[in-house]
Design a protein around this motif. Structure first.
Motif, mmCIF file in Angstrom:
data_model
loop_
_atom_site.group_PDB
_atom_site.id
_atom_site.type_symbol
_atom_site.label_atom_id
_atom_site.label_comp_id
_atom_site.label_asym_id
_atom_site.label_seq_id
_atom_site.Cartn_x
_atom_site.Cartn_y
_atom_site.Cartn_z
ATOM 1 N N ALA A 2 -60.737 66.269 -7.149
ATOM 2 C CA ALA A 2 -60.533 67.175 -6.021
ATOM 3 C C ALA A 2 -59.853 68.466 -6.469
ATOM 4 O O ALA A 2 -60.230 69.567 -6.039
ATOM 5 C CB ALA A 2 -59.710 66.476 -4.942
ATOM 6 N N GLN A 3 -58.860 68.321 -7.346
ATOM 7 C CA GLN A 3 -58.175 69.511 -7.844
ATOM 8 C C GLN A 3 -59.104 70.357 -8.701
ATOM 9 O O GLN A 3 -59.085 71.598 -8.631
ATOM 10 C CB GLN A 3 -56.939 69.085 -8.649
ATOM 11 N N HIS A 4 -59.936 69.698 -9.502
ATOM 12 C CA HIS A 4 -60.893 70.420 -10.340
ATOM 13 C C HIS A 4 -61.898 71.179 -9.481
ATOM 14 O O HIS A 4 -62.250 72.334 -9.764
ATOM 15 C CB HIS A 4 -61.605 69.431 -11.253
ATOM 16 N N ARG A 6 -61.378 72.226 -6.410
ATOM 17 C CA ARG A 6 -60.660 73.312 -5.741
ATOM 18 C C ARG A 6 -60.477 74.507 -6.681
ATOM 19 O O ARG A 6 -60.682 75.663 -6.288
ATOM 20 C CB ARG A 6 -59.307 72.798 -5.252
ATOM 21 N N ASN A 7 -60.113 74.229 -7.926
ATOM 22 C CA ASN A 7 -59.925 75.315 -8.885
ATOM 23 C C ASN A 7 -61.240 76.021 -9.196
ATOM 24 O O ASN A 7 -61.291 77.253 -9.321
ATOM 25 C CB ASN A 7 -59.308 74.768 -10.172
ATOM 26 N N SER A 8 -62.322 75.243 -9.303
ATOM 27 C CA SER A 8 -63.623 75.846 -9.597
ATOM 28 C C SER A 8 -64.096 76.725 -8.446
ATOM 29 O O SER A 8 -64.672 77.800 -8.663
ATOM 30 C CB SER A 8 -64.652 74.749 -9.883
ATOM 31 N N GLN A 10 -62.164 78.336 -6.349
ATOM 32 C CA GLN A 10 -61.360 79.553 -6.359
ATOM 33 C C GLN A 10 -61.840 80.535 -7.420
ATOM 34 O O GLN A 10 -61.778 81.755 -7.226
ATOM 35 C CB GLN A 10 -59.893 79.200 -6.588
#
Length: 212
Positions: A2-4, A6-8, A10
């Motif tokens: 999920a964090q990956h 979200r960063n992608s 952005q």
């Protein structure tokens, strides 16, 4: 993951969008779909479908059927769509039968040879895994999600108790607007054994006639 994701998002989301709403939405949709496909991917089937090994052949039949449909839209008297539909159906059924027959022979051979592990693997590949679990349920206030069996059963019990034991409310004005029908006092009389001649006559007519 999920964090990956979200960063992608952005990083890939455009800094400037077109002024029109349609262009703005297309840019946003394309970025989100492409990023999700690259990071998460698509859900893959766990069981073996009969068309997995024949994707190219089936796709060719589908393309021919679509092409015939476009031709039929311009000329309703064209018979190509019926022929394409018939060919796609017959070839699809033939391909499915070939795979099912092959799987049946393989499973039968595994059963005859006593290969329990191979039999289980082949059967699982055909039918796919079986998922057993509870369906979560919202609490009465809707704030929490019930996942254990006891809480779910208690919530269903509470729901049906409230549903089946509601206080009945009605408007007396609506009741008073119903016209009074004549009261049939004889309907309250106890049933008797004495019947009129008409009843006996009807009963005799219903009796079967026995011929000597």
């Amino acid at each position: 993951m999920a964090q990956h994701l979200r960063n992608s998002l952005q990083e890939r989301l455009p800094k400037q969008y077109p002024e029109d709403v349609k262009g703005h939405w297309e840019a946003l949709k394309t970025t989100i779909l492409k990023t999700s496909r690259d990071i998460i991917g698509f859900k893959t089937s766990k069981h073996q479908d009969w068309f997995d090994e024949n994707d190219a052949e089936i796709q060719h039949l589908i393309d021919a059927k679509r092409k015939a449909f476009c031709t039929w839209q311009n000329d309703i008297n064209c018979k190509a769509i019926r022929q394409a539909h018939s060919k796609a159906k017959s070839d699809g059924e033939r391909t499915e039968k070939q795979l099912v027959d092959g799987e049946a022979l393989e499973i039968q051979w595994l059963a005859d040879t006593g290969d329990t592990r191979g039999l289980f693997s082949a059967t699982k590949a055909v039918y796919g895994p079986i998922y057993q679990g509870l369906n979560p349920l919202r609490s009465k206030d809707g704030q929490s999600l019930l996942k254990d069996e006891a809480a779910i059963s208690s919530r269903w019990r509470e729901h049906f108790q409230e549903l089946l034991n509601r206080n009945t409310t009605f408007e007396m004005e609506a009741i008073n607007q119903i016209s009074q029908r004549p009261i049939m006092e004889h309907m309250g009389d106890p049933p008797g054994h004495n019947r009129g001649p008409e009843c006996h006559q009807k009963a005799e007519q219903r009796l079967p006639v026995m011929e000597a």
